[in-house]
Structure formats: structure tokens, C-alpha cells
Design a protein around this motif. Structure first.
Motif, short mmCIF file in Angstrom:
data_model
loop_
_atom_site.label_atom_id
_atom_site.label_comp_id
_atom_site.label_asym_id
_atom_site.label_seq_id
_atom_site.Cartn_x
_atom_site.Cartn_y
_atom_site.Cartn_z
N PHE A 53 13.33 11.15 -13.73
CA PHE A 53 11.98 12.34 -12.62
C PHE A 53 10.75 11.58 -12.22
CE2 PHE A 53 14.00 15.33 -16.34
CZ PHE A 53 14.91 16.54 -15.47
N PHE A 54 10.41 10.90 -12.64
CA PHE A 54 9.66 9.94 -12.14
C PHE A 54 10.36 9.48 -10.61
CE2 PHE A 54 8.10 5.69 -10.92
CZ PHE A 54 6.68 5.80 -10.71
N PHE A 55 11.55 9.13 -10.29
CA PHE A 55 11.71 8.63 -8.72
C PHE A 55 12.39 9.41 -8.11
CE2 PHE A 55 11.92 4.77 -11.33
CZ PHE A 55 11.26 3.01 -10.66
N LYS A 56 12.97 10.96 -9.22
CA LYS A 56 13.64 11.77 -8.07
C LYS A 56 12.94 13.23 -7.74
CE LYS A 56 18.13 12.67 -6.93
NZ LYS A 56 18.97 12.54 -6.01
N ASN A 57 12.10 13.24 -8.79
CA ASN A 57 11.64 14.79 -8.97
C ASN A 57 9.86 14.67 -9.58
OD1 ASN A 57 10.54 17.76 -8.96
ND2 ASN A 57 12.65 18.46 -8.78
N LYS A 58 8.90 14.56 -8.53
CA LYS A 58 7.34 14.51 -9.34
C LYS A 58 6.96 15.78 -9.81
CE LYS A 58 5.09 12.45 -6.16
NZ LYS A 58 4.12 11.57 -5.26
N THR A 59 7.08 17.00 -9.56
CA THR A 59 7.18 18.31 -10.16
C THR A 59 7.70 18.24 -11.62
OG1 THR A 59 6.87 19.42 -7.91
CG2 THR A 59 7.21 20.59 -9.98
N LYS A 112 0.83 -1.31 0.40
CA LYS A 112 0.01 0.34 -0.06
C LYS A 112 0.57 0.84 0.29
CE LYS A 112 -3.69 2.04 2.31
NZ LYS A 112 -4.98 2.17 3.47
N GLN A 113 1.92 1.46 0.70
CA GLN A 113 3.20 2.09 0.69
C GLN A 113 3.68 2.70 -0.43
OE1 GLN A 113 5.50 1.21 4.30
NE2 GLN A 113 4.13 2.20 5.73
N LEU A 114 4.03 1.49 -0.94
CA LEU A 114 4.55 1.53 -2.37
C LEU A 114 3.43 2.15 -3.04
CD1 LEU A 114 6.17 -2.14 -2.32
CD2 LEU A 114 7.71 0.47 -2.68
N PHE A 115 2.56 2.16 -3.43
CA PHE A 115 1.42 2.09 -4.32
C PHE A 115 1.26 3.46 -4.45
CE2 PHE A 115 -2.92 3.07 -5.19
CZ PHE A 115 -3.04 2.92 -6.68
N GLN A 126 3.26 5.67 -3.08
CA GLN A 126 4.51 6.61 -2.88
C GLN A 126 5.02 6.62 -4.89
OE1 GLN A 126 8.21 4.47 -1.73
NE2 GLN A 126 9.61 6.05 -2.64
N TYR A 127 4.53 5.85 -5.75
CA TYR A 127 4.31 5.97 -7.42
C TYR A 127 3.24 6.07 -8.16
CZ TYR A 127 9.44 4.36 -5.80
OH TYR A 127 10.76 4.21 -5.07
N ARG A 128 1.97 6.31 -7.10
CA ARG A 128 0.73 6.33 -8.12
C ARG A 128 0.79 7.21 -9.10
NH1 ARG A 128 -3.22 8.96 -2.97
NH2 ARG A 128 -1.83 10.97 -3.16
#
Length: 228
Positions: free
Chosen positions: A74-80, A5-8, A10-12
Motif C-alpha cells: 500500500f505504501f507504493f500502490k495506494n496512499k489512502t 527532491k521529487q523522490l522525497f 513522492q515518498y515522504r
């Protein structure tokens, strides 16, 4: 279960990327199968003066890794920055699909016989077997290369990494050149891709649409009356 759930959570933000990828690939595959004749031929006089250089197959193929690497970074490093890049890329790709659907297009630029016989020519031959000379305008190879480079030079993650920024610029320019030297695109496709990228640069990076939308959403949340 809790960890999943936490992974979802975090990466939704990857869900729109997956869904759009499915839509884009399915739509493009449909166009490749259906747009085979009766399309509008794209051509500019300058196209006839551009030589065929098979060595440019290398940067052309690197485009797939270049754009994917930028998005995943950017997916993993910076969401904006990830949202900015996706907004830029998805908008242009959608415009391309709509144009190709409503105004089927193609070109007759590919030579009937490859002028040289070498490993690069073999790679070009493989490319041409998989990729028809249709659905070309505007060039997504050009547009997405510019989008990937803009994402890098406008991100604080690469602010002090001049070497990487320079490498990105060189690769971006090489990919753009490859589209015409491999006879994959007319100069018209390239120029219109630049025009569309310029507009989207203003929208995404100059006026920062992503941050503006987030600010509006946050303001609306704060403005909602609290129910006690």
C-alpha cells in the motif's frame, strides 16, 4: 538534486513509518530487558487444554513478512489504504507498549522440555531464546494479522482478487492459531487482541477516520482567507 527532491516528495509518507519503527523497536527492546520478574501472570483455564504443536512455527514466522508485505504494497500502490493500515497497526502497537509498561505481564505456558525433536522444534527453541515469555497482552501477532487482513479485504486493489483474499484469510487464521499452539500467548491475549481490533476496525474502516481527517484538513485550507 531535483530528482532526489521529487523522490522525497513522492515518498515522504514513509517518514512516519520509519520514525515509529525506531520508537517501537527501542521501546519493546527496553521492555524485554527490564520485565524479567515480578510481572502479572496471564492465564486462562482453556490454556491448559491447548496442545503444543511445533509445526505452527511456520505461520508464526510468516507473520513478519505478511504484515510488512501488506504495508509496503500500500505504501507504493495506494496512499489512502497505506494510511488506514498504519493508523490501525500503530494504534494497537502503541496501546500494547503502554499496557506492557504500566502493567508488566507474562505467562508460564511454555513446556520445560519440547515433546518432539525435529526441525520445527529447533526453530521454536531459537524463537524462545530470542523472545521472552513477557510483554504479551494484547497479542500483537493476532492484532496485526487482523489489521493486515482488514487492509486487504477493505481495499479496492483486492476487490476482484478472491484468491489473494482467501490466501490472506488462511494465513491470518494460521498465525492466530500459532500464537496459542506454540504457547506464545494465552487465550486471554488472543481474545483481547480481537476486541481491540474490532474497535479499531470501526474507527478506521467503518467510520473511515483517515478520510475524515483529510476532509477536515482540506476544508480548513479552503476556508483560509487568501492574502492578495
Amino acid at each position: 538534486m531535483k530528482k532526489l527532491k521529487q523522490l522525497f516528495i513522492q515518498y515522504r509518507h514513509g517518514i512516519p513509518l520509519i520514525l515509529y519503527g525506531i520508537i517501537y523497536i527501542s521501546w519493546f527492546a527496553h521492555l524485554e530487558k527490564t520485565v524479567t520478574r515480578g510481572y502479572h501472570v496471564i492465564h486462562m483455564a482453556v490454556d491448559d487444554y491447548i496442545p503444543f504443536l511445533e509445526g505452527f512455527i511456520i505461520p508464526y514466522v510468516l507473520w513478519f513478512f505478511y504484515v510488512a508485505a501488506v504495508v509496503m504494497f500500500f505504501f507504493f500502490k495506494n496512499k489512502t489504504d497505506y494510511y488506514r493500515a498504519c493508523t490501525f497497526l500503530f494504534t494497537g502497537m502503541t496501546v500494547f507498549l503502554i499496557v506492557s509498561t504500566l502493567w508488566p505481564n507474562g505467562h508460564h505456558l511454555r513446556p520445560a522440555v519440547l515433546p518432539r525433536d525435529n526441525i520445527f522444534s529447533d526453530m521454536v527453541s531459537m524463537l524462545w531464546k530470542a523472545d521472552t515469555p513477557t510483554n504479551l497482552w494484547p497479542s500483537i501477532h493476532v492484532y496485526n494479522s487482523l489489521g493486515a487482513h482488514f487492509a486487504i479485504i477493505r481495499s479496492r486493489e483486492f476487490e476482484n482478487k478472491r484468491g489473494l483474499r482467501l490466501c490472506s484469510l488462511i494465513l491470518c487464521c494460521s498465525i492466530i492459531l500459532s500464537t496459542v499452539f506454540l504457547k506464545q500467548h494465552s487465550m486471554f491475549d488472543v481474545l483481547t487482541a480481537f476486541a481491540m481490533a474490532a474497535v479499531m476496525y470501526l474507527v478506521v474502516y467503518r467510520y473511515d477516520l483517515v478520510v475524515a481527517v483529510r476532509t477536515i484538513r482540506q476544508s480548513r485550507k479552503k476556508a483560509k482567507p487568501q492574502i492578495s
